[in-house]
Structures are given as structure tokens and as C-alpha cells.
Design an enzyme around this catalytic site. Structure first.
Site, short mmCIF file in Angstrom:
data_model
loop_
_atom_site.label_atom_id
_atom_site.label_comp_id
_atom_site.label_asym_id
_atom_site.label_seq_id
_atom_site.Cartn_x
_atom_site.Cartn_y
_atom_site.Cartn_z
N ASP A 58 0.79 -1.23 0.00
CA ASP A 58 0.00 0.00 0.00
C ASP A 58 0.82 1.28 0.00
OD1 ASP A 58 -2.66 -0.09 -0.03
OD2 ASP A 58 -2.92 -0.38 2.11
C1 GLC Z 1 -1.77 -3.49 5.60
C2 GLC Z 1 -3.01 -3.36 4.74
C3 GLC Z 1 -2.94 -4.26 3.52
C4 GLC Z 1 -1.64 -4.06 2.79
C5 GLC Z 1 -0.45 -4.22 3.74
C6 GLC Z 1 0.87 -3.95 3.08
O1 GLC Z 1 -1.75 -4.75 6.19
O2 GLC Z 1 -4.17 -3.71 5.48
O3 GLC Z 1 -4.02 -4.02 2.68
O4 GLC Z 1 -1.56 -5.00 1.76
O5 GLC Z 1 -0.59 -3.33 4.82
O6 GLC Z 1 1.03 -2.61 2.71
#
Ligand code: GLC
Length: 819
Positions: free
Chosen positions: A499
Site C-alpha cells: 500500500d
Molecule cells: C496493511 C493493509 C494491507 C496491505 C499491507 C501492506 O496490512 O491492510 O491491505 O496490503 O498493509 O502494505
């Protein structure tokens, strides 16, 4: 054991020292009515939505010693004088003779001794009723009679959880309390915000007589709130003040005089907390009916038994017995329990994800969470899958998040950037895995024909378009196929699974390329099973095309590149000073089957050499050192934290899967073991989080506090570790034709056994490993008869079948890596 131990018989973790490094919690109830209880009795409770209908005020940022949401005080009078203390340790912090907090399945139970008084307190939400039940027994362990008053206390919050902290005039002007008599001296305290007076109220009571009550925090603490929760002034008087709070900080406290307890004598009572809709008369009547029901100890006992039976059914579908005790504890109880909670709570409410309304259900998160409960509650998983499919857009991409109660969806953080795409490269592909997992678990291929909407609505709010489930899956892969960048690789969109890496428009993602490959493999397998070879071949061509591009452009010599930036430059290459190598860049080409054997091996060896630590595998290395708006969120963390080179646990099981696919059972298990929270006892003061659930992240070795875990409970780690352990290491993998057996275990193991329910039959699977190999099914015997290959048929006959599996060296077929 420093803070506690696993009690496998009772399926509990038992905390015996309340001074844990951070609070350790447990969930009670569901999102419909529930929340969490911490190991010193603090309570965060909500109904339907933690942002918009919160009941108790729990402020996680306060120190561990502080009152949070609720407690119980006891006042003991004896010839030695008066003692006022909490049997929950917090907030009075008295020296205890014994402390036991049992973190159970859907309940938390305390058994403590202070000043010769034993208190047993069990807290849970019965299935189907919106009421928090606390059953409390007080026993006099001393040799003289004592007088005991019990004072349960709750602190309320404004229902709008964020407003509570944003306006300290409006909120207190609206908060009000009432008190009602309930026969035999019992009292019911009511609480509501003025605007909800005629539609929704919270009620609190005890099933024994209350001699007085308090609803005003200021009066309860006394001395203009220079009285404290540790030593409330009001408990120095015989009775509480019976104040009805018509504004201010509202609490609910009941003075329950239990009377005299002879040596050895026990007194029991129940406290009940509910919230009901309707006018005050209607809702009070409903609350009274619930209180009448759960005020009886027999009802409480049978509700607890019923809840235990539900958990038996859920957990009973897969039970394992391996040579590793920590693995057994996790796989038989704690890991599937965590999967259940992630499916239920998504990323909404925990000690770290505070439920103020920013997120709701994440499309990618929930698509992965459902896979964690697939073996244990496939039909409930399907219900959530249907919701997810309904927030896909007609172009095959997905809305990033949605609120399950309203089904209103949005594009997540991408909304904040006008110059960036508003789709996430990965979201829609996860649903292909989830649906195929459901089909394989249940054999219910009719699900593919079910018609569901796409998200776009016309002006009446009706869906503009709908399509079958299969059509949704096909559009998902088509979306990726037609959204590619300058190398022909899939566009990143706003982000992929990571993300926090938000590159300029035009960037390409190798994560998505491989995820697409795996999704195509799943569809090829599905179409082959349905006998539609033409479709399968069409996807096979797409698969080969992408495989070619990945290997042509993304191989960096020792590992695969992770992204191509908008200008075509690589990220995750030895050419980069920071962010040189990324874990997901290596595990996924093996999972997709794109990596030829030699590259697969080399990429995984690079992970082992450059990213592995004794606390788990880091997400990348080296970390970025300084904020860089071009790269976004990943550079907001110091090196070694979270997505910036931290040990992001969610990505660890993907490496384990990759290791099993190349047959390296020893390494897969080493990776499994090194992040198993149940094996953290010796380092728990560094690790800090609960030993009975996975955390989301652990600080990596670039950080001075290497080994510190955070964000426990609501993480995709739960689902993937459960999947890797059961399906890839123990190798019991649901397939279209039956259960495929293909373990990949440490060579040292003599074997293991698994009891698994699958499509209406039960299988007792005994695996032996006489030649001490990691992988290779040499012999399969089902109900005494040898079976060729490694698939146990789906009998669907309600019977129990015995399965003997013998592992051993197989003739080398010289196959390519992975699938
Ligand atoms: C958090 C978010 C998830 C994302 C992960 C890596 O766990 O909930 O959606 O894939 O971070 O960034």
C-alpha cells in the site's frame, strides 16, 4: 514462562503476570455487538460499527496502569479494616496472591486472589443476543468472615467515536443517564446521547440488589476529579451518590452489597450490558427481557456451552498432530481463531486499528481473510465473497474498500491524489484465488453461475450491470491484461499489495504480474476441470506471454526486480542504493510458476541471504532513509519499520509457500517457526505482543529495537500462515477432484497426522516419513486400498475414512520449478 502459558486442554492461553509489555487482548462477540477485552479487564464495546456506534470509552494510548472502559472494585471489611481493590489488577494495582487471565475462544476468564479473596470473572457475548455477560464469583479464602461490596464500573463514550475526542463542549452537553428500579432492589442504569434519546439506549444492570449507583464520573472520582480511578473518593463512603448525570462524562457504577461471606463461602452475581433500539419504553422492555434471561446462571452456563460447541464445530474441521508443540497449539486453536476474527473484523477494530471509520472492509484484505476460514466455514466465507464481488467495477477492477453494513464503497487513499490512478493493481485479482478456494473446498461449481451486480449504480441506485461469478473473475484477469505499461507488464495503479509504494502514473508492478500469473493458473485449472479446453488454452497463451515478459525484463541477475517506475527505471535492483531487493519480488515468481527452477532457487537464496533474520524475513533491504514524496508512504517510516525494510509478517508465508514449491521443507519450516508467536516466550520482553496471535509487523535489524512486534490480531498474516501450514507444509490441499496430499516437511520429522472434514466426509490422515525426506508421496492407501497418485477422492458419504500416506524419495522427473 514469563507472562503465561498455553493450556491446550482448555484451548486457552493463560496469563499469570498482568504486567505484560503491552496490553494483550481477546475478542468477544461480533461486529454486530462486541469488541475486545484486555487482559486486565479493560473493555472496548460497540454495536454494528465501531466508528458510529461505540459504547465504552477505551483509550489505547493511555499507560497500561490506567482504567479503560470498565473495571470491577471490591470493598472488603474485616477485623483488619477495609480494603478497596480491583480483582482485575488495573486500576488499583494492588499486590496479588494469584493472577490468571484465561484468553479463551470467545470469552475471557479471570481467576485472581487479592487479600484472601478469590474472584472468578467470566466475560462473553452469547451468540444471537446483543448483551455482554459478566459472571462473577467471589470466594472468601480467609479464616474469618468478611463483608464484601462489589462495585462494577463502566465509562461510556459518545456513540460517534471520533467526535468524543473532537469536541469537549458539544459531546458532554449531550450525554445523559437515567436509573430504573427493577424489583427486588435491582437497578437498571440507562445511558444515551440526547439526540438518541428516543431511538437507541444502552442499559447496564446486575442480577442482585444494588443499594446505590453512580452515573457521573466527576462524582464517582470525587474532589473535582482529583480523586482517581485508582482511589475513587466515592468508595470511601458507605453508598454511592445516586446522581443522575444530565451532561458530562457518564459512567455506570452499581453498589452491590454481597453481605457477609463465611470462610470458604462463595457469592455469585451477573452483570449485563446491552444496547437496544426504539423509544425508551420499548427498548427498556427489550433490555429487561434480556436481563431476565441472562440474569439466570443456568442460561449463562448453557450459552457458554453453546458457544463452546460452535467453536468445536469450527475448529473440528481441521485438527493436526505434528512433532512441534507450538505448531499444534497454533494450528488447532489460536491461528484459526485469529482467522475467524480477521474475517469478522477485517482491519476495523483492534488495539492498533482504532475503528474511527477510515477503512471499513478492505477488498484485498477480506479477499485474503476469507481464504483463512475456507476450510472451517466455507459458506460464511462465500457470503463475504458475494459482497466482495458486488463491489467490483464492470471493467474488472475493484473498489478498494467498503462498509459491510451499507455496501457503500470507495477508492481508498487513491482519492487523495488527483494525478494518480484510482485503481489498485492487485485488488481484483485476489478474488480469483478466494472464489477458486471456495469451489475446491465445497465442490459447489454452480456458484460460478450465480448472477451478482457490479458496483456502478444508475440514478435510482440500482446496479447498472451484473454478471455471473465466472464473468466477474474473467473481467478481473482481463482488466490486468489490458492495463499494462511500457514493458507490457501490469500497471501498478495507485499501489499493489504494498500500500505504501505509490509511484507516478505509468509505473509497472511485478507483484501484479505474478499475481496475474497465479490467477491465470487457477482459471486454467478450473476450465480444464470443466472440460473447456479452448478457454483453458486461451488463458494458457496469456500466461506464457506474461511469463516471457517477466523473465525477459525483470531478472536482475540474483533476484527479480519489484517495480518499474513511470520512466522505466527498476526498483528492487542492484542498481538501486536503497530498496535493492524485495521479498514479494522473489516469492511471487515462484508462486506464479513464472520463475524457471534455477532462477526460483537463486531468488529464494537471495531472500535467505539478504532478507532473512532470526525474527522473520524483511520486506525489503536496505530501507529508505528519509522522506521522498515520489515514493510516498514507504519513506515515512525509519529504516527497518513496517513496509520500509521491516519484518512485514504477511509476506513471510508467501516465501514459505515458494520454498515448499521448490521442495525445501527444512527452510519452509524454519521460516514458519521463526515467526511463530507461540515460540516467542524467551524473547517476549523484546517482542512484546500476544504470544497467541500473529502480529502484522516486527521491527527489522536496521532498527535499534529489532524484534519488537506491533499491530497484532488484524493482519493477513493469520490467513496466509494458516494456509501455508495446512495446505503446503502439511500439504492437505483441497482440489476439484478431492483432497490432494503433497506435504513438504522438515526432513527430521517421522511424520504427522491430520483429521480433516472435507465435503461431507471425515479423513484421518496419517503421514509417515521413514526415509526422512521433505517431499514426495510414495504410497497412498485409502480405507486399506492403495490409490494411484496423491488425490483422496471426495467421498461425500458422511463417513470417516482412514488414509495412510508414506513419503519417500521419488525418481527425479526433471520438471521445472513450482507448479
Ligand atoms: C496493511 C493493509 C494491507 C496491505 C499491507 C501492506 O496490512 O491492510 O491491505 O496490503 O498493509 O502494505
Amino acid at each position: 514462562m514469563k507472562y503465561g502459558y498455553f493450556d491446550d486442554q482448555t484451548r486457552e492461553y493463560v496469563i499469570t503476570n498482568p504486567r505484560t509489555p503491552v496490553k494483550w487482548i481477546n475478542y468477544v462477540g461480533t461486529l454486530g455487538f462486541g469488541g475486545f477485552v484486555d487482559h486486565t479487564g479493560g473493555l472496548l464495546l460497540c454495536k454494528g460499527d465501531p466508528a458510529l456506534n461505540r459504547i465504552t470509552k477505551y483509550i489505547p494510548q493511555l499507560p497500561g496502569s490506567q482504567f479503560k472502559g470498565q473495571t470491577l472494585y471490591l470493598r472488603k471489611r474485616s477485623s483488619a479494616g477495609t480494603q478497596i481493590f480491583s480483582p482485575l489488577f488495573v486500576p488499583t494495582l494492588d499486590a496479588y496472591e494469584r493472577f490468571e487471565c484465561r484468553v479463551g475462544l470467545g470469552y475471557t476468564q479471570f481467576d485472581t486472589e487479592f487479600y484472601g479473596i478469590r474472584s472468578q470473572i467470566s466475560i462473553f457475548v452469547p451468540k444471537g443476543d446483543a448483551v455482554l455477560v459478566q459472571e462473577i464469583s467471589i470466594t472468601n479464602l480467609g479464616s474469618e468472615a468478611v463483608e464484601i461490596d462489589a462495585v462494577p464500573l463502566l465509562e461510556y463514550t459518545h456513540f460517534d467515536a471520533l467526535k468524543q475526542f473532537m469536541n469537549a463542549d458539544w459531546v458532554p452537553q449531550t450525554m445523559m443517564s437515567e436509573a430504573h428500579e427493577d424489583g427486588a432492589g435491582r437497578k437498571i442504569l440507562a445511558q444515551f446521547a440526547f439526540m438518541n434519546r428516543d431511538q437507541r439506549q444502552t442499559y447496564f444492570t446486575a442480577n442482585v440488589a444494588a443499594s446505590s449507583f453512580e452515573t457521573d464520573r466527576r462524582v464517582f472520582l470525587g474532589d473535582n476529579e482529583y480523586g482517581t480511578f485508582q482511589r475513587p473518593k466515592s468508595l470511601e463512603s458507605a453508598e454511592l451518590s445516586n446522581t443522575l448525570a444530565l451532561r458530562g462524562d457518564n459512567v455506570g457504577a452499581l453498589m452491590l452489597p454481597l453481605g457477609s461471606l463465611a470462610p470458604g463461602e462463595t457469592k455469585r452475581f451477573v452483570t449485563l450490558l446491552t444496547q437496544q433500539e426504539g423509544s425508551r419504553t420499548e427498548s427498556l422492555a427489550r433490555a429487561r427481557a434480556l436481563f431476565e434471561k441472562y440474569g439466570r446462571h443456568e442460561t449463562v452456563a448453557s450459552a457458554r456451552t453453546a458457544m463452546g460447541k460452535d467453536w468445536d464445530a469450527y475448529l473440528g474441521r481441521v485438527q493436526v498432530n505434528t512433532p512441534d508443540a507450538s505448531m499444534n497449539s497454533m494450528l488447532n486453536v489460536h491461528n484459526p481463531r485469529q482467522c475467524y476474527m480477521t474475517k469478522n473484523w477485517s482491519r476495523d477494530l483492534s488495539l492498533y486499528q482504532l475503528g474511527f471509520g477510515g477503512r471499513g472492509m478492505g477488498f484485498r484484505d477480506s479477499s485474503q481473510d476469507v481464504m483463512g476460514v475456507m476450510s472451517n466455514m466455507p459458506e460464511e466465507a462465500r457470503e463475504l465473497i458475494e459482497k466482495l464481488l458486488s463491489v467490483m467495477k464492470s471493467n474488472g477492477s475493484a473498489m478498494h474498500q467498503f462498509y459491510a453494513s451499507t455496501m457503500v464503497a470507495n477508492e481508498g487513499d487513491s482519492r487523495e491524489y488527483e494525478d494518480r490512478p484510482n485503481f489498485y493493481g492487485d485488488d481484483h485479482l485476489w478474488i480469483v484465488f478466494a472464489v477458486c478456494a471456495y469451489l475446491k473446498e465445497t465442490g459447489n461449481l454452480r456458484f460460478l453461475d450465480q448472477v451478482l451486480p457490479y458496483y456502478e449504480k444508475d440514478k435510482h441506485g440500482a446496479p447498472r450491470e451484473q454478471g455471473t461469478v465466472l464473468n466477474h473473475l474473467q473481467r478481473a484477469v482481463d482488466f490486468t491484461k489490458s492495463n499494462v505499461g511500457r514493458h507490457g507488464l501490469p500497471l501498478l495503479g495507485f499501489a499493489d499489495w504494498n500500500d505504501t509504494v505509490n509511484l507516478k502514473t505509468g509505473a509497472e508492478s511485478l507483484f501484479v504480474a505474478n499475481q496475474y500469473g497465479k490467477a491465470l493458473l487457477d482459471l486454467i485449472e478450473l476450465f480444464e476441470f470443466r472440460g473447456d479446453h479452448a478457454q483453458a488454452n486461451r488463458y494458457r497463451a496469456d500466461y506464457e506471454h506474461m511469463r516471457g515478459l517477466v523473465n525477459e525484463y525483470a531478472w536482475d541477475g540474483e533476484w527479480y526486480v519489484r517495480y518499474f517506475d513511470h520512466d522505466g527505471s527498476p526498483i528492487g535492483s542492484k542498481k538501486n542504493a536503497q530498496g535493492q531487493i524485495w521479498t514479494n519480488g522473489q516469492s511471487w515468481p515462484v508462486i506464479s510458476g513464472f520463475a524457471p527452477r534455477e532462477r526460483a532457487q537463486r531468488a529464494l537464496d537471495s531472500v535467505n541471504r539478504l532478507l532473512n533474520t532470526p525474527n522473520g524475513i524483511k520486506l525489503s533491504a536496505p530501507g529508505y532513509d528519509g522522506f521522498d514524496p515520489e515514493k510516498g508512504g514507504v519513506t515515512t517510516y525509519p529504516p527497518g519499520a513496517k513496509e520500509n525494510g521491516g519484518i512485514f509478517l504477511h509476506a513471510n508465508p508467501w516465501v514459505m509457500i515458494a520454498e515448499t514449491l521448490v521442495g525445501n521443507g527444512d527452510r519452509a519450516f524454519e521460516y514458519y517457526n521463526q515467526i511463530n508467536p507461540a515460540a516467542k516466550n524467551d524473547v517476549i520482553d523484546t517482542y512484546e505482543c500476544e504470544p497467541y496471535v500473529y502480529a502484522q509487523n516486527i521491527l527489522g535489524n536496521e532498527h535499534p529495537q529489532f524484534g519488537l512486534a506491533r499491530n497484532s490480531w488484524l493482519s493477513g498474516t493469520a490467513s496466509w500462515v494458516y494456509q501455508v501450514a495446512t495446505k503446503y507444509i502439511l500439504g492437505i490441499m483441497p482440489g476439484y477432484a478431492g483432497l490432494e496430499i503433497d506435504p513438504c516437511i522438515p526432513k527430521a520429522w517421522d511424520g504427522f497426522s491430520v483429521r480433516r472434514r472435507f465435503r461431507g466426509a471425515e479423513y484421518l490422515i496419517e503421514v509417515t516419513n521413514p526415509e526422512h525426506v521433505s517431499k514426495g508421496v510414495q504410497k497412498l492407501v485409502v480405507d486399506g486400498a492403495p490409490v494411484a497418485g496423491n488425490v483422496i477422492p471426495a467421498f461425500d458419504d458422511g463417513k470417516t475414512h482412514s488414509v495412510q500416506v508414506t513419503l519417500g524419495a521419488l525418481a527425479d522427473t526433471g520438471e521445472q520449478a513450482a507448479q
